[in-house]
Design a protein around this motif. Structure first.
Motif, PDB file in Angstrom:
ATOM      1  N   LEU A  26       9.688  -5.100  -8.806  1.00 42.74           N
ATOM      2  CA  LEU A  26      10.432  -5.126  -7.555  1.00 42.74           C
ATOM      3  C   LEU A  26      11.524  -6.516  -7.898  1.00 42.74           C
ATOM      4  N   TYR A  27      12.269  -6.618  -7.651  1.00 44.85           N
ATOM      5  CA  TYR A  27      12.914  -8.378  -7.474  1.00 44.85           C
ATOM      6  C   TYR A  27      13.871  -8.417  -6.470  1.00 44.85           C
ATOM      7  N   GLY A  28      13.952  -9.414  -5.640  1.00 46.09           N
ATOM      8  CA  GLY A  28      15.481  -9.504  -5.299  1.00 46.09           C
ATOM      9  C   GLY A  28      15.286 -10.568  -4.245  1.00 46.09           C
ATOM     10  N   ARG A  29      16.423 -11.451  -3.797  1.00 48.11           N
ATOM     11  CA  ARG A  29      16.710 -12.398  -2.621  1.00 48.11           C
ATOM     12  C   ARG A  29      15.397 -12.363  -1.413  1.00 48.11           C
ATOM     13  N   ARG A  30      15.338 -12.823  -0.631  1.00 44.20           N
ATOM     14  CA  ARG A  30      14.386 -12.787   0.868  1.00 44.20           C
ATOM     15  C   ARG A  30      15.233 -11.731   1.811  1.00 44.20           C
ATOM     16  N   ARG A  31      14.714 -11.498   2.942  1.00 46.25           N
ATOM     17  CA  ARG A  31      14.805 -10.044   3.647  1.00 46.25           C
ATOM     18  C   ARG A  31      15.971  -9.213   2.789  1.00 46.25           C
ATOM     19  N   VAL A  32      15.672  -8.997   1.328  1.00 45.37           N
ATOM     20  CA  VAL A  32      17.386  -7.884   1.121  1.00 45.37           C
ATOM     21  C   VAL A  32      15.846  -6.489   2.156  1.00 45.37           C
ATOM     22  N   GLY A  33      15.047  -6.921   2.283  1.00 47.89           N
ATOM     23  CA  GLY A  33      14.237  -5.070   2.142  1.00 47.89           C
ATOM     24  C   GLY A  33      13.788  -4.467   1.375  1.00 47.89           C
ATOM     25  N   LYS A  34      12.593  -5.468   0.012  1.00 49.54           N
ATOM     26  CA  LYS A  34      11.588  -4.887  -0.276  1.00 49.54           C
ATOM     27  C   LYS A  34      10.652  -4.286  -0.218  1.00 49.54           C
ATOM     28  N   THR A  35      10.054  -5.096   0.844  1.00 47.62           N
ATOM     29  CA  THR A  35       8.823  -4.581   1.286  1.00 47.62           C
ATOM     30  C   THR A  35       8.677  -2.981   1.439  1.00 47.62           C
ATOM     31  N   THR A  36      10.169  -3.260   2.639  1.00 49.54           N
ATOM     32  CA  THR A  36      10.717  -1.487   3.570  1.00 49.54           C
ATOM     33  C   THR A  36      11.030  -0.823   2.484  1.00 49.54           C
ATOM     34  N   LEU A  37      11.354  -1.002   1.257  1.00 49.24           N
ATOM     35  CA  LEU A  37      11.332   0.039   0.497  1.00 49.24           C
ATOM     36  C   LEU A  37      10.083   0.488   0.049  1.00 49.24           C
ATOM     37  N   LEU A  38       9.456  -0.565   0.094  1.00 51.35           N
ATOM     38  CA  LEU A  38       7.689  -0.227  -0.552  1.00 51.35           C
ATOM     39  C   LEU A  38       7.410   0.604   0.512  1.00 51.35           C
ATOM     40  N   LYS A  39       7.270  -0.322   1.254  1.00 54.23           N
ATOM     41  CA  LYS A  39       6.933   0.610   2.928  1.00 54.23           C
ATOM     42  C   LYS A  39       6.445   2.535   2.193  1.00 54.23           C
ATOM     43  N   ILE A  92     -11.524  -2.393 -11.802  1.00 56.85           N
ATOM     44  CA  ILE A  92     -10.453  -0.751 -10.545  1.00 56.85           C
ATOM     45  C   ILE A  92     -10.703  -0.129 -12.132  1.00 56.85           C
ATOM     46  N   SER A  93     -10.542  -0.283 -13.456  1.00 57.34           N
ATOM     47  CA  SER A  93     -10.459   0.307 -14.403  1.00 57.34           C
ATOM     48  C   SER A  93     -10.954   1.579 -14.538  1.00 57.34           C
ATOM     49  N   GLN A  94     -12.004   1.575 -13.803  1.00 55.74           N
ATOM     50  CA  GLN A  94     -14.362   2.486 -14.549  1.00 55.74           C
ATOM     51  C   GLN A  94     -13.950   3.350 -13.729  1.00 55.74           C
ATOM     52  N   LYS A  95     -12.652   3.658 -12.783  1.00 57.00           N
ATOM     53  CA  LYS A  95     -13.019   4.482 -11.229  1.00 57.00           C
ATOM     54  C   LYS A  95     -11.698   4.998 -11.586  1.00 57.00           C
ATOM     55  N   THR A  96     -12.077   6.870 -11.690  1.00 58.06           N
ATOM     56  CA  THR A  96     -10.808   7.876 -11.590  1.00 58.06           C
ATOM     57  C   THR A  96     -10.428   8.094 -10.397  1.00 58.06           C
ATOM     58  N   PHE A  97      -9.195   8.404 -10.173  1.00 50.96           N
ATOM     59  CA  PHE A  97      -8.353   8.100  -9.742  1.00 50.96           C
ATOM     60  C   PHE A  97      -7.305   9.775 -10.295  1.00 50.96           C
ATOM     61  N   GLU A  98      -8.017  10.998  -9.258  1.00 52.85           N
ATOM     62  CA  GLU A  98      -7.672  12.749  -9.308  1.00 52.85           C
ATOM     63  C   GLU A  98      -5.503  12.286  -8.643  1.00 52.85           C
ATOM     64  N   LYS A  99      -4.922  11.598  -8.207  1.00 52.39           N
ATOM     65  CA  LYS A  99      -4.380  11.445  -7.522  1.00 52.39           C
ATOM     66  C   LYS A  99      -4.078  10.103  -8.170  1.00 52.39           C
ATOM     67  N   LYS A 100      -2.212  10.018  -8.342  1.00 55.10           N
ATOM     68  CA  LYS A 100      -1.715   8.546  -8.878  1.00 55.10           C
ATOM     69  C   LYS A 100      -2.250   7.453  -7.488  1.00 55.10           C
ATOM     70  N   LEU A 101      -2.526   5.903  -7.954  1.00 52.88           N
ATOM     71  CA  LEU A 101      -3.090   5.076  -7.173  1.00 52.88           C
ATOM     72  C   LEU A 101      -1.913   3.580  -7.177  1.00 52.88           C
ATOM     73  N   ILE A 102      -1.215   3.590  -6.043  1.00 50.76           N
ATOM     74  CA  ILE A 102       0.040   2.983  -6.077  1.00 50.76           C
ATOM     75  C   ILE A 102      -0.759   1.040  -6.225  1.00 50.76           C
ATOM     76  N   ILE A 103      -0.853   0.316  -6.848  1.00 47.74           N
ATOM     77  CA  ILE A 103      -0.922  -0.996  -6.020  1.00 47.74           C
ATOM     78  C   ILE A 103      -0.062  -2.074  -6.727  1.00 47.74           C
ATOM     79  N   ILE A 104      -0.162  -2.393  -5.132  1.00 47.88           N
ATOM     80  CA  ILE A 104       1.131  -3.659  -5.039  1.00 47.88           C
ATOM     81  C   ILE A 104       0.618  -4.484  -5.434  1.00 47.88           C
ATOM     82  N   ILE A 105       1.676  -6.124  -5.843  1.00 51.90           N
ATOM     83  CA  ILE A 105       1.157  -7.361  -5.483  1.00 51.90           C
ATOM     84  C   ILE A 105       2.464  -7.824  -5.357  1.00 51.90           C
ATOM     85  N   ASP A 106       2.980  -8.116  -4.009  1.00 49.99           N
ATOM     86  CA  ASP A 106       4.055  -8.624  -3.382  1.00 49.99           C
ATOM     87  C   ASP A 106       4.107 -10.295  -3.375  1.00 49.99           C
TER      88      ASP A 106
END
Length: 451
Positions: A26-39, A92-106
């Motif tokens: 996910l990419y785009g110019r500053r202030r365009v609302g990327k973090t708001t979308l992710l939240k 992290i890969s040694q763990k099991t996640f029943e529900k999908k885990l979302i990892i965001i690196i902003d």
């Protein structure tokens, strides 16, 4: 405030539903609302959000480690000596996640400023550690050129590994009313012509009653948030900001032909094409050709315009008067704005009318048209017909003279298709005579509202 972004949110949710590892960019110019979308996306979902800052790698790693440890409620991980991202993701890969885990690196692009090997490191992380895990990894960034180079380009180690990519654009005019529910259409057009569809900028003007006072407070004041915003954006994206600044100021002053732009810079056309291409890649400018051109890419009639309304405003009214603004002489600059603000808005008004027509008429394409002698604000091309239109952002009602002029100019359009409709857009309405004619002739459409 979360506005629109329906398609982007749906795409992310579709990724979430997949029963396999997913990797989104996910990419785009500053202030365009990327973090708001992710939240909005991670609401009621298992998620980890990490914002990269320009610090030493060991500090960034430690912060990421602590965030992961806190999420896992894992005191052992918190105390573990970690010296690479591979180690953290291996854990992290040694763990099991029943529900999908979302990892965001902003602000992911900052990682490569810290460590140039990061794309290769994440290639290994994806290919060897995460590909069998129930995880949705999202790399997000605001420096467009770096994000593309690091994650999407053919030369990137991450090329071909994404399962989705979103380039988040500014919000379209039709959704601006959701920020300003009590404002009139004219007020919304004025705000859009200054702030474009950048959510952060729009929120800053949310309580404005006097647009000129808001401009003075939020843009012209040298201590304000937006005072140097375009400079900051460009300096992060390009290596020679002075040349880019000069090109943009030249376009803002009304030079749109490539040869004339180069002449103003005392350069040959060949010497500025790379700069022009970069500005187009960043969605700051665009090349416009007559909408009827058969091969737009090879057209020699191309003109260059600033796409981003805030950049166009800033390069028209802020950069040229920096000396006055630095001396706190904002009243002088406000006067300059007031003298030509209607002309500034007119270009935006035409853009909005073209968007309106594309949305409401069955057309293949729609845009401006011109030849050596005439120009028409809007021409829509259907399968076997044309729609032509004029857009008047003035304080005078549009009359039959404008309609007659449009009909005459339309005769010069080289595409010999019948004209199905004549559309007129007006800020101030229409004369009684024109209204009467339009009621009798269905080929004439007078647009009252564009929202």
């Amino acid at each position: 405030m979360f506005v629109n972004r329906v398609k982007e949110l749906q795409l992310l949710n579709d990724e979430y539903k997949e029963e396999s590892f997913r990797f989104s960019v996910l990419y785009g110019r500053r202030r365009v609302g990327k973090t708001t979308l992710l939240k909005e996306y991670i609401q009621n979902k298992e998620s980890i959000y990490f914002l990269v800052t320009l610090e030493s790698e060991n500090i960034v790693l430690k912060r990421f480690q602590d965030i992961i440890a806190n999420y896992l409620n894992d005191d052992f991980l918190k105390e573990l000596k970690i010296d690479s991202f591979e180690q953290i993701f291996k854990y992290i890969s040694q763990k099991t996640f029943e529900k999908k885990l979302i990892i965001i690196i902003d602000e992911f692009q900052y990682l490569t400023k810290i460590n140039s090997s990061i794309p290769s490191i994440f290639q290994y992380i994806i290919d060897e550690l995460l590909k069998q895990k129930n995880i949705h990894l999202i790399l997000c960034g605001s420096i467009i050129s770096m994000m593309y180079e690091q994650t999407l380009s053919y030369n990137s180690p991450l090329y071909g590994r994404r399962t989705s990519a979103i380039k988040l654009e500014a919000i379209k005019f039709e959704y601006i009313k959701e920020f300003f529910s009590k404002k009139s259409e004219i007020e919304l057009i004025e705000l859009y012509s200054i702030l474009y569809g950048v959510p952060k900028y729009l929120e800053m003007f949310k309580d404005t009653k006097d647009i000129y006072k808001s401009i003075e407070k939020n843009i012209l004041d040298k201590n304000s948030f937006l005072y140097d915003e375009p400079r900051f954006i460009l300096q992060n994206e390009v290596n020679e900001p002075i040349t880019y600044f000069t090109i943009l100021e030249t376009i803002a002053r009304g030079e749109h032909k490539l040869g004339n732009i180069a002449g103003r810079l005392n350069k040959n056309v060949q010497n500025i094409t790379s700069f022009i291409s970069k500005l187009m890649e960043l969605d700051i400018i665009y090349k416009d050709v007559p909408i009827t051109e058969i091969n737009p890419q090879k057209s020699k009639k191309g003109l260059y315009f600033i796409k981003d309304n805030f950049f166009r405003f800033w390069f028209s009214y802020c950069l040229p008067y920096k000396s006055q603004l630095e001396m706190d002489n904002t009243k002088f600059v406000l006067t300059k704005i007031q003298e030509s603000f209607t002309n500034h808005i007119s270009k935006t008004y035409e853009d909005i009318c073209i968007e309106y027509t594309l949305k409401n008429e069955e057309l293949l394409k729609c845009g401006r048209w011109w030849n050596k002698n005439e120009e028409i604000d809007m021409v829509g091309v259907g399968e076997d017909f044309l729609i032509v239109g004029e857009c008047k952002y003035t304080n005078k009602k549009v009359g039959i003279d404008i309609l007659n002029s449009l009909k005459e100019k339309s005769k010069q359009i080289e595409l010999k298709l019948p004209i199905k409709k004549f559309m007129l857009f007006s800020k101030s309405g229409y004369t009684d005579e024109l209204i009467k004619i339009s009621l009798e002739d269905r080929s004439i459409k007078l647009v009252e509202n564009i929202l």
